[in-house]
Design an enzyme around this catalytic site. Structure first.
Site, PDB file in Angstrom:
ATOM      1  CE  LYS A 302      -3.698  -2.026   2.852  1.00 31.29           C
ATOM      2  NZ  LYS A 302      -4.831  -1.813   1.928  1.00 31.29           N
ATOM      3  NE  ARG A 376     -11.000  -9.544  -2.100  1.00 26.36           N
ATOM      4  CZ  ARG A 376     -11.284  -8.604  -2.996  1.00 26.36           C
ATOM      5  NH1 ARG A 376     -11.455  -8.921  -4.274  1.00 26.36           N
ATOM      6  NH2 ARG A 376     -11.407  -7.346  -2.619  1.00 26.36           N
TER       7      ARG A 376
END
Length: 523
Positions: A302, A376
């Site tokens: 990130k 996920r």
């Protein structure tokens, strides 16, 4: 990377012993901290209250209610009535009017609820009072036209509103208010019983979630998360706890959750807390939370700006544990299993890479498009495990999953995705009742096409498009179509930049109140 190679690489991970919950860094080492969060005001109930300190009056309109049990003279009532008229205070929900210099009370605070206040409106009035009085040390009396046990609702809101996380402050630390809070009403025993049996456990659950999410990642990581949740459930009846370490998850072929954590020396964990109350159904409601204790994005790293907020990427896991704590402490007649899928997503020579192929415990294969789409992945293994081991009647996932949901709903709603209309309706109703509101988002079949892989059963991301929906589709791929299932994307609501009546600035504990309400609704 094939499944056998992935599991061999996972074996290289090191495991650290869990630290004390409150820790801080000094120099190059980690040492226990002596400080804890500042003490909160004690909350009690009485038929009569002293004439001094701060007085909070809960108002439904512009008419000052009778204040039985409160020393409030006729001249004082006249002075307050005149102030109400002068300020055009109308008692609407969220309105306040602060008065000083009237009688022996150091401050009189009027807080509005609206004409026909709900339990939530009363709680928000209590939270508003806590925020307004957070820097004043004197005792507080709260009075109003409390019917039945509505004083308990106000007390609950005060408990949520006075939360603070300041355990690491050592310089210029503001002294917390120490004066007790007394709610005055016609039946204090009934109000206290309602607060103790229903609302205090819920406030405790929210506090657990906030504390876990506010902690820095050098304090809360998978193993220490487990230790702290165990501590919170000590002595709570009807609870059983199961924890899978990396060795157990490798034996079960949980390549997703092991893969996400293999770049960190702190091993992944899966924690399951089961509570079954008296008379509850045989099949539990499964509440499955994303527990990424810190998310750098892994190899798909990130940007550095605001990355520190990723200490809260385990908010979903924290909130399912908070909801289970509330239900168990209140001895609710429900059956739930709360699942925390815990991993730390770090870049490392051993970290999972884009284009790797990994396998879930059911044998389904996943092509990794981005290692920053890790939440996920851990939920996929958690869903498959809880479905097989606990045979739930429904599964609800909760996760800080996507930035896309923030772009769609900002900080006003969490996104709701579901294939089951009845479950979706119950979740929407629970959100409205609890004040943690949801907005239904689409699960269009065409969105799933973006997740097709040329080399595996599915890939964990797609091209630009409906990112929140494709994330939900991915998770749903690992839940049997016959299973009632819903996914809550809370990326926009797990943290607040401003103080609200029930959610002080910082990690909000979003989902505890909602899931508690859902479980009690009979889902």
């Amino acid at each position: 990377m094939n499944h056998k190679s992935l599991l061999l690489a996972a074996c290289l991970s090191l495991t650290f012993a869990p630290p004390a919950f409150a820790q801080t860094v000094t120099g190059s080492g980690v040492v226990p901290a002596t400080a804890a969060n500042s003490a909160e005001r004690a909350i009690g109930f009485a038929a009569n209250a002293p004439a001094s300190g701060a007085l909070v009056i809960v108002m439904t309109d512009a008419t000052l209610p009778l204040l039985d049990g409160v020393a409030f003279s006729a001249p004082e009532r006249q002075a307050v009535a005149a102030a109400i008229a002068a300020a055009t205070f109308d008692g609407k929900a969220g309105s306040t009017l602060s008065l000083r210099g009237i009688g022996a009370h150091s401050r009189i605070l009027l807080v509005g609820t609206g004409a026909t206040p709900t339990s939530l409106a009363l709680a928000e009035a209590g939270g508003k009072a806590a925020q307004e009085l957070k820097s004043e040390a004197q005792p507080v009396v709260i009075a109003g036209a409390f019917g039945d046990t509505s004083a308990a609702d106000v007390a609950y809101g005060f408990a949520l509103g006075q939360y603070r996380f300041d355990r690491y402050k050592t310089v210029d630390k503001k002294a917390p208010p120490t004066g007790a809070v007394t709610l005055v009403g016609a039946d204090p025993a009934a109000a206290e019983a309602a607060f103790t049996s229903r609302w205090k456990p819920l406030a405790d659950g929210v506090r657990l979630s906030r504390d876990l999410a506010n902690e820095p990642a050098n304090v809360i990581y998978p193993e220490s998360f487990v230790a702290e949740v165990r501590k919170a459930f000590t002595g709570v009846a009807g609870v059983s706890i199961e924890v899978l370490d990396e060795a157990a998850m490798r034996r079960l072929n949980m390549g997703n959750i092991v893969g996400v954590g293999q770049g960190s020396p702190r091993g992944s964990r899966m924690m399951l807390v089961r509570y079954r109350g008296s008379g509850a159904p045989a099949a539990p409601l499964a509440l499955v939370g994303k527990g990424i204790t810190f998310d750098t994005g892994g190899i798909s790293i990130k940007p550095s700006a605001n990355m520190g907020n990723m200490k809260g990427d385990m908010s979903g896991a924290a909130s399912v544990m908070g909801a289970a704590l509330s239900l168990a402490k209140s001895r609710a007649p429900v059956h739930v299993v709360a699942v925390a899928a815990l991993a730390e997503n770090m870049p490392d020579g051993n970290a999972m890479r884009p284009a790797d192929v990994i396998r879930t415990m059911s044998g389904k294969t996943v092509e990794i498009v981005s290692t920053d789409a890790e939440g996920r992945l851990v939920l996929a293994d958690a869903n498959e495990y809880v479905a097989q081991a606990y045979k739930p009647r429904a599964i609800v996932n909760i996760a800080t999953l996507t930035g896309a949901i923030v772009g769609a709903l900002s900080d006003q709603y969490a996104g709701l995705f579901s294939r089951d209309e009845a479950l979706a309706a119950k979740l929407l109703a629970a959100g409205t009742a609890s004040g943690e509101e949801l907005w239904r988002m689409p699960l269009h079949k065409n969105f799933f096409d973006r997740l097709k892989s040329d080399v595996a059963d599915i890939r964990n991301g797609g091209s630009d498009g409906p990112g929140a929906s494709t994330g939900a589709h991915f998770i749903g791929f690992f839940v049997d179509d016959a299973m009632p299932w819903a996914h809550l994307d809370i990326a926009g609501v797990n943290r607040s930049e401003k103080t609200n009546p029930l959610t002080p600035k910082g990690m909000t504990g979003f989902g505890v109140r909602l899931l508690d309400q859902l479980a009690r609704s009979g889902e």
